[in-house]
Design an enzyme around this catalytic site. Structure first.
Site, PDB file in Angstrom:
ATOM      1  N   GLU A  38       0.544  -1.639   0.116  1.00  0.00           N
ATOM      2  CA  GLU A  38      -0.166  -0.363   0.285  1.00  0.00           C
ATOM      3  C   GLU A  38       1.062   1.293  -0.400  1.00  0.00           C
ATOM      4  O   GLU A  38       0.477   1.987   1.548  1.00  0.00           O
ATOM      5  CB  GLU A  38      -1.054   0.003   1.328  1.00  0.00           C
ATOM      6  N   GLU A  68      -5.694  -7.968  -0.468  1.00  0.00           N
ATOM      7  CA  GLU A  68      -6.713  -7.582   0.659  1.00  0.00           C
ATOM      8  C   GLU A  68      -8.068  -7.375   0.818  1.00  0.00           C
ATOM      9  O   GLU A  68      -8.382  -6.317   0.291  1.00  0.00           O
ATOM     10  CB  GLU A  68      -6.061  -6.969   2.155  1.00  0.00           C
TER      11      GLU A  68
HETATM   12  C1  FCB Z   1      -4.565  -2.494   5.103  1.00  0.00           C
HETATM   13  C2  FCB Z   1      -3.376  -2.488   5.881  1.00  0.00           C
HETATM   14  C3  FCB Z   1      -3.469  -3.667   6.892  1.00  0.00           C
HETATM   15  C4  FCB Z   1      -4.081  -3.568   7.379  1.00  0.00           C
HETATM   16  C5  FCB Z   1      -5.759  -3.155   7.498  1.00  0.00           C
HETATM   17  C6  FCB Z   1      -7.329  -3.338   7.856  1.00  0.00           C
HETATM   18  O1  FCB Z   1      -4.739  -1.051   4.770  1.00  0.00           O
HETATM   19  O2  FCB Z   1      -2.379  -3.099   4.537  1.00  0.00           O
HETATM   20  O3  FCB Z   1      -2.316  -3.885   7.329  1.00  0.00           O
HETATM   21  O4  FCB Z   1      -4.555  -2.687   8.716  1.00  0.00           O
HETATM   22  O5  FCB Z   1      -5.472  -2.102   6.105  1.00  0.00           O
END
Ligand code: FCB
Length: 440
Positions: free
Chosen positions: A170, A353
């Protein structure tokens, strides 16, 4: 009880499912000879993190890693997306190597392979060694070289056995959230710092990719986060503000890494603060990618605001909210799968994610999470049917963990963690996914 209707049987045969975690959020940073990080510094300042919590103990994964890997295998997952901590491998960020740290990642990777799991490595998930932060961290161009050196040391040890690798988790969070909005370490609120970080993160990505290619590693990608920017109202000003937000969040890194360009509408604000000669780095930032990962959670309503560039304010709309106060908007995932494909064409995509925080207790079924996952899997499925080359879906997160500035209160896990006893208890969502992923 709610089911996951969009399970393995629904998706193409070779579609992969996984779970994700990150080093600082689970390992227990005080153990095993890791060096201090800027998250330890940030958390030490009252007011930055709920109850000033840090990652010193977290889930004590350093001790419990074997049982944690068993949970992933027993859940029927294919991929484990994990990260290595720079400060555990090199406590000062440069120079001396912590052998115990390298040994840990070596054993962890072997442990995944023994259990039939594909190790998906992330090299940097936010815990910058403090000595490098003291030298300016992501504001300092030298970070690209420091990061390349760390990449080489770690990958010489485990690069032969990992299934995939992404350099930086990210980039938007590393740069904008942490240097302009000040919500994450190092907590700066400065346009110039942000512009430099926005560039150096890409440069470090490019250098790390070059190092890994030279080592002969394959299946290398990038993991970017995306947030669906919706205009707060129909006014032209709000539309323009949502566009600026979209540019900073969703188009900057993708444009640089995939096309070698920054979006013009974001350069309008950042150009005066970019490091001299940044144009010459674009070829390094744009390295061949084998896949692209999307982290997706939510949408935002963006309004014009009479304040300095980017002249905007963020709002919450009326969709149901998670424990984070984030709207549940699976439509955004569908949008971004097509959006990213418009940049990357045939390149394999992964949802790296997706998940939600919920105030879970071990004895109450997390029905809301089951519905969230199912709705997002359905959105992913729809995109595949429309031709998006999506190859896998990874849940955030295996277990409750340190949710950065929000401490241990926000629970994202498929597995509940009691942060006193460290007991792991699989939630209803874990069981629902296990049933949906079973191969029969
Ligand atoms: C993302 C992150 C991860 C976690 C999630 C909820 O931005 O990569 O580490 O905090 O959000």
């Amino acid at each position: 009880m709610t089911d996951i209707t969009h399970g393995r049987a629904h998706f193409p045969q070779d579609f992969l499912f996984g779970v994700a975690t990150s080093a600082y959020q689970i390992e227990g940073h005080a153990q095993g000879g890791a060096g201090r990080t800027h998250w330890d510094d940030f958390a030490a300042t009252p007011g930055n993190v709920i109850r000033a919590e840090d990652g010193a103990r977290a889930c004590a994964h350093l001790e419990h890693w074997q049982a944690d890997l068993d949970l992933i295998r027993d859940g029927g997952f294919d991929i484990y997306r994990f990260s290595a901590s720079w400060a555990r491998v090199m406590p000062e960020g440069r120079g001396a190597v912590n052998d115990a740290g390298l040994d840990f990642y070596d054993r962890l990777v072997d442990g995944m392979l023994e259990r039939g799991l594909k190790p998906a490595l992330t090299l940097y998930h936010w815990e910058l060694p403090s000595p490098l932060a003291d030298l300016g961290g992501w504001r300092n161009r030298d970070i690209a070289g420091w990061f390349a050196d760390y990449t080489e040391i770690l990958c010489r040890r485990i690069g032969d056995r990992v299934w995939s690798t992404a350099p930086i988790n990210e980039p938007w969070c590393v740069a904008w959230l942490s240097h302009f909005l000040g919500h994450h370490a190092p907590g700066l609120r400065d346009i110039r710092a942000a512009a430099r970080a926005m560039h150096h993160v890409g440069l470090a990505h490019g250098r790390a990719m070059q190092v890994m290619r030279a080592l002969g590693m394959g299946n290398l990608g990038a993991v970017c986060n995306f947030e669906y920017a919706l205009p707060f109202s129909d006014s032209p000003d709000d539309h323009a503000a949502a566009q600026r937000y979209d540019g900073i969040y969703n188009r900057w890194f993708l444009g640089a890494m995939v096309k070698g360009d920054y979006p013009a509408d974001v350069l309008e604000g950042l150009a005066p603060h970019m490091p001299t000669g940044w144009q010459d780095d674009m070829a390094t930032i744009r390295q061949p990618l084998d896949w692209l990962g999307l982290n997706y959670y939510t949408c935002k309503r963006i309004a014009h605001a009479d304040q300095p560039w980017p002249h905007l304010s963020e709002h919450v709309g009326d969709l149901p909210l998670t424990q984070m106060g984030w709207e549940i908007c699976p439509e955004g995932l569908h949008h971004f799968l097509h959006f990213v494909q418009s940049y990357t064409g045939d390149l394999p995509l992964y949802v790296t994610e997706n998940g939600m925080a919920n105030p879970d207790s071990p004895d109450q079924p997390d029905e809301a999470r089951i519905a969230y996952l199912n709705d997002h899997l359905a959105a992913a499925h729809r995109a595949i049917a429309e031709g998006v080359p999506l190859k896998g879906y990874i849940v955030w997160s295996l277990m409750d963990n340190y949710e950065w500035a929000l401490g241990y209160e926000k629970r994202f896990g498929l597995v509940h963690v009691d942060f006193d006893s460290l007991k792991r208890s699989p939630k209803a969502s874990y069981h629902a996914l296990r049933a949906a992923l079973a191969r029969n």
